[in-house]
Design an enzyme around this catalytic site. Structure first.
Site, PDB file in Angstrom:
ATOM      1  N   CYS A 101       0.976  -1.079   0.032  1.00  0.00           N
ATOM      2  CA  CYS A 101       0.154   0.073   0.053  1.00  0.00           C
ATOM      3  C   CYS A 101       0.871   1.178  -0.027  1.00  0.00           C
ATOM      4  O   CYS A 101       1.372   1.478   1.006  1.00  0.00           O
ATOM      5  CB  CYS A 101      -0.828   0.064   1.167  1.00  0.00           C
ATOM      6  SG  CYS A 101      -1.998   1.466   1.292  1.00  0.00           S
ATOM      7  N   GLY A 102       0.886   1.905  -1.011  1.00  0.00           N
ATOM      8  CA  GLY A 102       1.718   3.108  -1.025  1.00  0.00           C
ATOM      9  C   GLY A 102       1.216   4.405  -0.304  1.00  0.00           C
ATOM     10  O   GLY A 102       2.063   5.083   0.376  1.00  0.00           O
ATOM     11  N   HIS A 103      -0.091   4.493  -0.487  1.00  0.00           N
ATOM     12  CA  HIS A 103      -0.538   5.638   0.480  1.00  0.00           C
ATOM     13  C   HIS A 103      -0.219   5.511   1.791  1.00  0.00           C
ATOM     14  O   HIS A 103       0.053   6.191   2.329  1.00  0.00           O
ATOM     15  CB  HIS A 103      -2.082   5.956   0.134  1.00  0.00           C
ATOM     16  CG  HIS A 103      -2.997   5.069   1.123  1.00  0.00           C
ATOM     17  ND1 HIS A 103      -3.477   3.855   0.790  1.00  0.00           N
ATOM     18  CD2 HIS A 103      -3.571   5.556   2.438  1.00  0.00           C
ATOM     19  CE1 HIS A 103      -4.311   3.615   1.925  1.00  0.00           C
ATOM     20  NE2 HIS A 103      -4.322   4.470   2.721  1.00  0.00           N
ATOM     21  N   ASP A 298     -10.487   3.898  -3.678  1.00  0.00           N
ATOM     22  CA  ASP A 298      -9.169   4.485  -3.233  1.00  0.00           C
ATOM     23  C   ASP A 298      -9.522   6.159  -3.512  1.00  0.00           C
ATOM     24  O   ASP A 298      -9.414   6.533  -4.619  1.00  0.00           O
ATOM     25  CB  ASP A 298      -7.917   4.056  -3.781  1.00  0.00           C
ATOM     26  CG  ASP A 298      -6.579   4.526  -2.928  1.00  0.00           C
ATOM     27  OD1 ASP A 298      -6.512   5.538  -2.246  1.00  0.00           O
ATOM     28  OD2 ASP A 298      -5.689   3.766  -3.365  1.00  0.00           O
ATOM     29  N   GLY A 303      -0.434   4.411  -4.394  1.00  0.00           N
ATOM     30  CA  GLY A 303       0.890   4.340  -4.821  1.00  0.00           C
ATOM     31  C   GLY A 303       1.594   2.962  -5.359  1.00  0.00           C
ATOM     32  O   GLY A 303       2.353   3.216  -6.211  1.00  0.00           O
ATOM     33  N   SER A 304       1.119   2.051  -4.948  1.00  0.00           N
ATOM     34  CA  SER A 304       1.335   0.807  -5.511  1.00  0.00           C
ATOM     35  C   SER A 304       0.914   0.599  -7.030  1.00  0.00           C
ATOM     36  O   SER A 304       1.646   0.037  -8.026  1.00  0.00           O
ATOM     37  CB  SER A 304       1.066  -0.619  -4.809  1.00  0.00           C
ATOM     38  OG  SER A 304      -0.244  -0.555  -4.376  1.00  0.00           O
TER      39      SER A 304
END
Length: 393
Positions: A101-103, A298, A303-304
């Site tokens: 998870c990028g965020h 989202d 991010g990913s």
């Protein structure tokens, strides 16, 4: 005793801090989660098997909602033990446990730099601070692997600087399929398709597996500009995901070469390359709408998903693949660009067996604190541990 202190110290209370990244929440579990053992993927399996009621308690109603997101700090993993990572993490969605998870990584970067509580972050003093760049570097062990996070700081490195973006370098990311035809049986078609019985999509991995498809391809000619029919797109992406998952011939598109636990289709991302303006000295922009897990939406640019998107552009040989690009969500696009992520190629790591480039991607974004909380379930609570989602009753 004061009721606030009483609740926060009661038996079974789970203490959390809440943050958001472009409006997408991250509920970070600080204390109260049971001990887990083994590798991080084994801890993920144990959380699913033995402690899923805690995920439901923290994320679903009445303490959360359908689009709540969470992170469980795991200080003891195989990578923290050997010194490669400073902290491990498990990610929670409305339906389970994601692999990247990028965020949340952007939010965790700020939090881990800001906290000096050794019971929460035992390796805090091992985080490297560069006084010249006023930035700190830390290793975050995610279920998909090691993610390198850089957090801008104040002059002495004791606090994060929220005026500058947090960045992270993705795990090796790669494309798995270009212009893939997805056949749609009668029961998996949506009204906007008209008479069409198939659609064309791309597939890529950025720590989780994504299917990318243009808004026009799924029957929305206006794309993601102006007012978007979220309900109709929810139906279309839900059916498309079901069509991909039900077709054994497409299984290769989301099979991970190293870990079976990482091999599942996490999300459908609807893309509009004509929507959104570039920010932060980037050269191009697009807007995406990400439906992940059980049709969770989202709020951030994902991010990913940005890592997977840059890998996809590189696989297509796009001249702009090596340049900085802006990735917007509906939220950042509607706010004049505020909250957009920047994605850029960091380095190349080789090629897949299908000759697609394997790359690492630099993702940049901002996160902010929204509050702290202690969650409890009173003995007299009529719902008890039976959490719910209202629209699925």
């Amino acid at each position: 005793m004061d009721i606030v202190k009483d609740l926060s110290t009661s038996k079974g209370a789970i203490r959390c801090i809440d943050m958001h990244t472009t409006g997408e929440p991250t509920r970070i579990v600080l204390n109260g989660y049971p001990a887990l053992s083994g590798t991080l993927l084994e801890q993920r399996a144990e959380a699913k098997r033995s402690h899923d009621h805690i995920r439901r308690k923290l994320l679903l109603e009445p303490r959360g909602h359908n689009d709540m997101y969470g992170a469980i700090l795991r200080p003891d993993t195989e990578l923290t033990t050997c010194g490669e990572a400073h902290m491990g993490v498990l990610f929670m969605t409305n339906d389970g446990y994601s692999t990247m998870c990028g965020h949340a990584t952007i939010a965790l970067g700020r939090f881990l730099l800001d906290t000096h509580d050794k019971t929460v972050f035992p390796k805090r003093d091992e985080v490297h601070f560069d006084a010249k760049t006023r930035a700190a570097s830390l290793g975050l062990h995610c279920p998909c692997g090691l993610v390198e996070v850089t957090v801008p700081t104040n002059e002495d490195g004791t606090r994060s600087d929220p005026s500058r973006p947090v960045s992270h370098i993705s795990v090796p990311s790669f494309t798995t399929g270009l212009d893939v035809g997805v056949e749609l049986s009668q029961d998996l078609r949506w009204p906007e398709l008209g008479e069409r019985q198939s659609v064309t999509a791309d597939f890529s991995y950025g720590g989780a597996f994504y299917c990318f498809i243009s808004a026009k391809e799924i029957g929305f000619p206006r794309g993601l500009k102006g007012k978007v029919d979220i309900a109709a797109m929810n139906t279309a992406t839900r059916l498309l995901k079901a069509a991909v998952n039900s077709n054994p011939k497409l299984r290769y598109l989301f099979s991970h070469p190293d870990h079976d636990d990482l091999g599942f289709l996490y999300s459908i991302i609807v893309v509009d390359k004509e929507a959104g303006e570039p920010i932060a000295q980037s050269t191009q922009a697009e807007t995406d709408l990400c439906f992940f897990s059980d049709q969770q939406i989202d709020r951030s640019p994902t991010g990913s998903g940005v890592a997977a998107r840059v890998a996809l552009s590189h696989a297509k040989g796009s001249p702009s693949a090596t340049q900085r690009a802006t990735y917007h969500s509906l939220v950042s696009n509607s706010l004049g660009g505020r909250g957009g992520f920047i994605g850029s190629l960091h380095d190349e790591q080789g090629q897949t067996k299908d000759d697609f480039p394997i790359v690492r991607v630099l993702v940049e974004g901002y996160a902010s604190y929204t509050g702290t909380s202690s969650f409890v379930v009173e003995e007299s609570d009529a719902l008890g541990d039976d959490e719910f989602l209202f629209d699925k009753l």
